[in-house]
Scaffold this active site. Structure first.
Site, PDB file in Angstrom:
ATOM      1  N   ASP B 321       0.653  -1.277  -0.118  1.00 30.23           N
ATOM      2  CA  ASP B 321      -0.061   0.082   0.048  1.00 30.23           C
ATOM      3  C   ASP B 321       1.083   1.319  -0.082  1.00 30.23           C
ATOM      4  O   ASP B 321       1.816   1.399   0.309  1.00 30.23           O
ATOM      5  CB  ASP B 321      -0.911  -0.035   1.172  1.00 30.23           C
ATOM      6  N   GLU B 322       0.155   2.415  -0.302  1.00 30.62           N
ATOM      7  CA  GLU B 322       0.641   3.690  -0.343  1.00 30.62           C
ATOM      8  C   GLU B 322       2.038   3.935  -0.592  1.00 30.62           C
ATOM      9  O   GLU B 322       3.204   4.489   0.149  1.00 30.62           O
ATOM     10  CB  GLU B 322       0.537   4.236   1.348  1.00 30.62           C
TER      11      GLU B 322
END
Lengths: 683, 683
Positions: B321-322
């Site tokens: 993620d991210e």
């Protein structure tokens, strides 16, 4: 070492209705929340901030234990402040320097230097100590100094020179009658460290269970316990855990009596025929070891030899209490043995036994410790006597040349007040008249936590906070006897102890929830705040109890001492003595009204649970007593002399209310009696 | 998986002024304190006594884990009743028989039979289950049935057929940002068992710390942590502890981003130049692994290989993620690599990375799990997507053919209400329109406990009791959506969870004590009972926080949801809706008066502590809002229409009061607004 006739006085802990105790103290020395109070303390100006930048560094002598203590200190400081501290050593000048001169002994010994010097200034702090023991005590004192202030967490500027008055400051835990799991032992060792106790006396065998694993004699726990016992690794872990905290571990294996559990697996040790079962009742039992057979001593020798590989302490406790002699009387072989060896009675037989055991203990390089009964005219002088039966035993031992430890007066299972324990001094009473030489033989004392009525769930609430008061008695100067100061400081320290992981405060609420089925049992809490368990051995006379009896009633949930009732008694003393302020008059009235009105509110709760149903008369009595109290208070306030018949009738009612109900004492009765007498007499 | 734009709704837990919740329930099925509620339950007549004679026996298939479960059940039953139970198997017919048909898999797998049948009659009880997993669930249900009654502790007669709706019912704990010690993990696994959660998702690496010991790459923790990490033995201990409770452990090592901590010791993995330091701020950071070097994948392969020797579960979470792509953009070699491999943007680069990692994971016989971002058009179908960014991701994954887990809506760090979480359904929203085939790909969900604002001290109060509501959503029938029933049962279960060793209730009181320096901070408790932490990501916008910020303020002490405010809102709803009883009118008035009058009583306390000083405006606002509330309540009661200017001015005041002060929301404002509007409009 359990007896049925003692004398004592009467006093609490904090429930939801309890009164606020300020934790933030002024600059005056005796208002600091220190317990035990240091022997010398000089207050300075200002305070040292304890914020995120606070660091601790070690100087001088270093060892792994000091580094562990430094980290434990930072963890405790985090728990006390909520500020996260890095545990690694940091660069730059530390805020608090711990300067240690040298090592302590490999096996901590009696009389090692435990002193420390602590100086706190507005910019930094320094602990100086000869040994890690003193350094660790200094760290605990610093933790107690930290309080929240308008300037954040801070320790007041202060100079402390401190050293203990006695070298033996103990807590005994009976893991025999009710087993106490490892985490209970550990968190109580944490508590001991916080109040500078230095001996954990571990009572490991009882009629109801043998709790120490023996690999030589595996049936000691195999058959002599219900499966609850400490493995050798666990006991070693506790020894290490204790050493890390400056605490010695003295194991006790009680013999020749209190030994039923030994005989379940090894009936050949017994004086009776057997077979034996673990006892599940409480009391004094007949089974006793057979001193007439050599095999008994061979067994003991091997067993103690094995245990000394686990417990390195120089002292080894062999019990020796409460032999009723019945199995000896009934055994012809033992009778013949006594005749042959000119042992005229059972006391002499026990003396012979103790002498043999003492040689075994000495053979394993240990000093024997025993209860009162072990002391006989010919007892070797190096045997240490733990005095439990009364105040005279201690002085008698010291006069006879034996070193001695006071346990009498510190039996924390007997539901006496902190005040009572606090005012018992090892060098008070009979011991006051000892010579200087004899006084030196008084090594200190031990709080004794017998466990008939104490499961692992409630043991913390039986030990704490009262043991902190005993710890102060054993550490601080003899002349320190201000009871009010003691209570204020004790309850402040109590909050910190709970923060370190003990459960003595929260357990009450949880048990009230459980017994009532209510999430917030507030009316039950009001009742709980003014009742106490019966004193001393009265409980056993009120109801049948044994190992199977659930300890889940109100008598088990409430602390041994009601702080609310103690404060109410103080209010009444002020009122009766003509010293009360208008606020005090009002508070007394408010409290009595609350107690009077509580019964109606509590009644629906009580009926919902089998456990609380028995409390209906207790609650009604509280209402009745409070109504009388309000009448008397009104009379006093209005300078209206109560008529004799009202006074007489009220006193009769109060007399009846003194009697325990549901195994609980109503602690409001005595102060109300004082009000009634004052209202009835001479005003 | 942290984002800054979410949508949501708004609601407490029990302080000393909280309202009583009855734990003793009637015979009606939905009034039993069960959570999760079983899929089929038929109430019977009478109840089974749970007294000292209560015993449990195993029948059918046996294994060590079942025996452990039996003993753990008896220990918990002791904690719940205060009755001591012998742990050894007893002779004679057991009160509760647990009949198990066969084994569960050596490594617990997704979709194993967890069903059980429980029948309680007034004379005995029987659990029947195909596997130990079902048997253990049945034991937990029985524990929840036991309540105090006028006939002692008892379980109501009942017939239950139960099986979970979803196979993946998880709790994720982020041990990266704030480390969570072993005992915290263990007691939360106990809590998970109690509410039948079966997956512990352990987030073990973050920008702020690498928490899993690697022997192959020791600098991952050596340099990538502050010394707080789990040893391999400890992780194995947790895997075993979880397995004993029917819980799988899915480790997560987040990559290629959230990886700063990896790079401190192994900068060669990074796309940037380094050197790297552990992050001590919160947020999204630039460091990312370098997908252009083969050595990166060699490292990952060896590391995952090592970790699979510790974590036997078939699933392995690799995060994903991210990624902000900044380090990739700045690295010419990576740019060249992308061109060479026709990777048109960073999403494509990450997709390439994920594909490589997926092959590595598969090579170690594991199924890869990743966050939303991992899903790309060419993602292999056996990859499991954990949906966190919004409700659409879950449905998109299922449509694309990937199995999926819902985490969006279950972010328990965001201080949303239990109701909000409870009403989020993995098959609701976008997923409702999935085909039957696609719906099968929705495996379940996970409560996610991110730890920016959660130390080990307060984590229990962030997880519990709200996670019990999520557990019910994932276990019980979809149509079960009665919010009031959920709250009643959730708070009853909450008390039991605290009894099992969690600290979510007691921590609040202890922190209030600490911040105020008072033993019984009752006025602070009144304020604490009606405020909440800001929702979602608002906290970060109100004040600077990082790893060093002490989480010891009121915002950290209060539970994420105010139960008192929720009940007040219910009162107001009843009043405004014209449905309120006289008692409800009176209660609303009593509460408003208490809140109005609290400020004057609290003021001296607040000034004594730096931590509480900031609460003065919060307390004043509560008084002001309550004064307005009382005015409106009076108008409503007297059928007096408030004049428009008063209404207008009050609404303006309330609008201002909505704004957080001292990082706290006043939860009384919204209900008072409703009162003012009702009083001003149309009556």
């Amino acid at each position: 070492m359990r007896s049925r006739n003692f004398l004592s006085l009467g006093l609490s802990c904090c429930l939801s209705m309890a009164v606020c105790l300020p934790l933030a103290y002024g600059q005056k020395g005796d208002s600091l929340a220190l317990m035990p109070m240091p022997s010398h303390l000089t207050a300075g100006e200002g305070h040292l901030k304890v914020d995120s930048g606070f660091t601790v560094g070690l100087e001088g002598y270093k060892e792994a234990r000091l580094e562990l203590a430094r980290k434990r200190f930072l963890k405790d400081l985090s728990r006390q402040t909520g500020i996260p501290y890095h545990l690694e050593a940091t660069e730059g000048k530390p805020t608090l320097v711990v300067e240690t001169t040298g090592a302590s002994k490999d096996v901590q010994s009696v009389g090692e230097d435990e002193s420390y010097h602590l100086e706190v200034t507005p910019t930094n702090a320094r602990i100086k100590a000869a040994t890690p023991l003193g350094a660790m005590h200094g760290l605990q004192t610093f933790l107690q100094l930290v309080a929240i202030t308008p300037d954040g967490f801070a320790a007041p500027a202060v100079t402390i020179e401190d050293a203990p008055r006695f070298t033996w400051r103990g807590l005994m835990i009976d893991a025999g009658r009710h087993f106490q799991p490892l985490d209970v032992i550990k968190r109580n060792l944490d508590g001991m460290e916080a109040v500078k106790l230095n001996v954990f006396h571990w009572h490991l065998s009882e009629d109801q269970g043998f709790r120490a694993e023996s690999k030589v004699y595996p049936q000691l726990t195999g058959k002599g316990s219900n499966g609850d016992y400490y493995t050798q690794d666990q006991m070693k872990e506790i020894v290490q855990y204790a050493r890390d905290r400056g605490i010695r571990v003295v194991p006790e294996f009680d013999m020749p009596c209190h030994t039923t559990a030994w005989f379940v697996g090894y009936p050949e040790l017994a004086s009776g025929k057997g077979p034996y079962q673990i006892q599940t009742k409480w009391g004094i039992f007949d089974p006793a070891m057979d001193p007439s057979r050599e095999s008994t001593f061979t067994f003991i020798d091997k067993f103690i030899g094995e245990m000394t590989t686990i417990f390195p302490d120089a002292y080894f406790h062999v019990g020796g209490d409460e032999c009723n002699g019945k199995e000896w009387d009934a055994n012809a072989q033992i009778k013949a043995f006594m005749q042959e060896h000119q042992l005229k009675d059972n006391a002499a037989l026990q003396s012979y036994f103790s002498g043999r055991v003492q040689k075994i203990v000495a053979g394993h390089d240990r000093v024997m410790v025993g209860w009162d009964e072990v002391l006989q005219p010919n007892t070797p002088k190096d045997v240490v006597i733990e005095s439990w039966r009364g105040p005279k035993g201690l002085a008698a031992s010291a006069r006879q040349g034996n070193r001695t430890i006071l346990s009498n007066g510190y039996y924390i299972d007997l539901n006496q007040s902190a005040e009572e324990h606090y005012l018992v001094d090892p060098l008070g009473g009979d011991a006051a008249s000892l010579s200087a030489e004899e006084k030196k033989r008084v090594m200190g004392g031990e709080a004794a936590m017998w466990s008939e009525f104490t499961t692992s769930e409630i043991i913390d609430s039986r030990i704490w906070p009262r043991t902190a008061a005993i710890a102060e008695r054993l550490w601080s100067p003899q002349e320190m006897r201000d009871v009010e100061s003691m209570y204020t400081r004790m309850y402040a320290v109590s909050d910190k102890l709970e923060g370190y992981g003990l459960t003595h405060q929260t357990v009450t609420r949880r048990m009230l929830q459980r017994m009532s089925g209510e999430d917030d049992p507030k009316y039950l809490a009001v009742l709980a705040s003014v009742v106490q368990p019966p004193r001393e051995y009265e409980r056993e006379s009120l109801k049948e109890f044994d190992w199977h009896t659930p300890l889940n009633h109100l008598v088990d949930a409430v602390p041994p001492e009601s702080e609310v009732a103690r404060r109410f008694k103080n209010l009444v003393d002020a009122i009766v003595g003509g010293q009360a302020s208008p606020e005090q008059w009002q508070t007394a009235k408010d409290w009595l009204e609350r107690w009077r009105d509580n019964d109606a509110k509590l009644e629906p709760t009580l009926k919902k649970s089998e456990i609380t149903a028995e409390l209906a008369p207790v609650s009604q009595t509280l209402a009745q007593v409070s109504t009388i109290g309000l009448r008397a208070l009104g009379d006093l306030q209005n300078h209206h002399a109560a008529d004799a018949s009202t006074t007489q009738s009220d006193l009769q009612t109060l007399k009846a209310a003194e009697k325990p109900q549901a195994v609980l004492r109503d602690m409001v009765v005595a102060p109300v009696e004082a009000l009634v007498k004052a209202a009835g007499g001479g005003r």
